[in-house]
Design a protein around this motif. Structure first.
Motif, mmCIF file in Angstrom:
data_model
loop_
_atom_site.group_PDB
_atom_site.id
_atom_site.type_symbol
_atom_site.label_atom_id
_atom_site.label_comp_id
_atom_site.label_asym_id
_atom_site.label_seq_id
_atom_site.Cartn_x
_atom_site.Cartn_y
_atom_site.Cartn_z
ATOM 1 N N GLY A 86 2.461 5.607 -2.484
ATOM 2 C CA GLY A 86 3.387 6.410 -3.138
ATOM 3 C C GLY A 86 3.751 6.854 -4.216
ATOM 4 N N ILE A 87 3.333 5.860 -5.547
ATOM 5 C CA ILE A 87 3.534 5.975 -6.389
ATOM 6 C C ILE A 87 2.008 7.136 -6.932
ATOM 7 C CG2 ILE A 87 3.229 5.218 -9.437
ATOM 8 C CD1 ILE A 87 4.702 2.713 -7.927
ATOM 9 N N ALA A 88 0.747 6.944 -6.659
ATOM 10 C CA ALA A 88 -0.564 7.925 -6.909
ATOM 11 C C ALA A 88 0.139 9.393 -6.342
ATOM 12 C CB ALA A 88 -1.808 7.290 -6.096
ATOM 13 N N MET A 93 0.350 -1.157 0.096
ATOM 14 C CA MET A 93 0.138 0.016 -0.114
ATOM 15 C C MET A 93 0.767 1.971 -0.173
ATOM 16 S SD MET A 93 -3.345 0.378 0.117
ATOM 17 C CE MET A 93 -3.978 -0.245 0.753
ATOM 18 N N THR A 94 2.305 1.494 0.648
ATOM 19 C CA THR A 94 3.074 2.472 0.909
ATOM 20 C C THR A 94 3.595 2.466 -0.446
ATOM 21 O OG1 THR A 94 3.485 1.349 3.458
ATOM 22 C CG2 THR A 94 5.392 3.270 1.873
ATOM 23 N N PHE A 137 -1.202 6.916 2.439
ATOM 24 C CA PHE A 137 0.456 6.907 2.012
ATOM 25 C C PHE A 137 0.787 6.360 3.637
ATOM 26 C CE2 PHE A 137 4.422 8.218 2.402
ATOM 27 C CZ PHE A 137 5.069 7.669 1.325
ATOM 28 N N LEU A 138 0.831 7.747 4.329
ATOM 29 C CA LEU A 138 2.094 8.078 5.489
ATOM 30 C C LEU A 138 0.646 6.324 6.614
ATOM 31 C CD1 LEU A 138 1.294 11.724 6.060
ATOM 32 C CD2 LEU A 138 3.218 10.617 5.900
ATOM 33 N N PHE A 139 -0.374 6.857 6.618
ATOM 34 C CA PHE A 139 -0.761 5.441 7.204
ATOM 35 C C PHE A 139 -0.319 4.330 6.572
ATOM 36 C CE2 PHE A 139 -4.689 7.846 8.763
ATOM 37 C CZ PHE A 139 -4.216 8.487 10.089
ATOM 38 N N SER A 140 -0.613 4.099 6.410
ATOM 39 C CA SER A 140 0.257 2.309 5.391
ATOM 40 C C SER A 140 2.077 2.499 5.218
ATOM 41 C CB SER A 140 -0.029 2.001 3.923
ATOM 42 O OG SER A 140 1.179 3.528 3.018
#
Length: 140
Positions: free
Chosen positions: A90-92, A85-86, A112-115
């Motif tokens: 991150g790509i998104a 998920m990170t 991103f931060l939560f993952s």
């Protein structure tokens, strides 16, 4: 001083991590599931095509399948799901939303931060990762 140290003790870290896992896993299942199962992938592919990404339909399906699988792994408590998920978020954030974290990329950046937090801390004692690792340690 002892009273102050008790105030700043983290008592419920595993429960807090579980709450993050449940929230992130459920919201990403809903999000990616709506794309995969309700015909919204072509909409995402059109967006990626507008950004001149190669093979936009393939990348749209890949991103949504990755999000869906990662959400399931996160709910089960596998750190690898948090890594997936990170990476996907991150790509998104960086490429699909031009790192505009204070506007259009705010929500993907939160995911991103939560993952990333789950990846860095692990999925806690209330996870399959923890259960499997403890059994491996006991048996070796």
């Amino acid at each position: 001083m002892n009273c102050l140290s008790k105030l700043y003790q983290i008592k419920y870290l595993d429960e807090a991590i579980l709450l993050i896992r449940i929230w992130l896993g459920m919201i990403m299942l809903k999000h990616s599931g709506s794309y995969l199962f309700y015909g919204k992938v072509p909409e995402l592919a059109n967006f990626l095509e507008s950004l001149n990404w190669p093979q936009p339909l393939v990348l749209a399906y890949a991103s949504q399948i990755s999000e869906f699988a990662a959400a399931i792994l996160i709910l089960l408590g596998f750190r690898f799901g948090a890594w997936m998920m990170t990476f996907t978020m991150g790509i998104a954030v960086l490429f699909a939303h031009s790192a505009a974290i204070y506007s259009e990329a705010e929500l993907p950046f939160n995911y991103f931060l939560f993952s990333l937090i789950l990846y860095l801390t692990g999925c806690g004692k209330l996870s399959l990762d923890y259960f499997i690792l403890n059994n491996l340690r006991r048996n070796s």
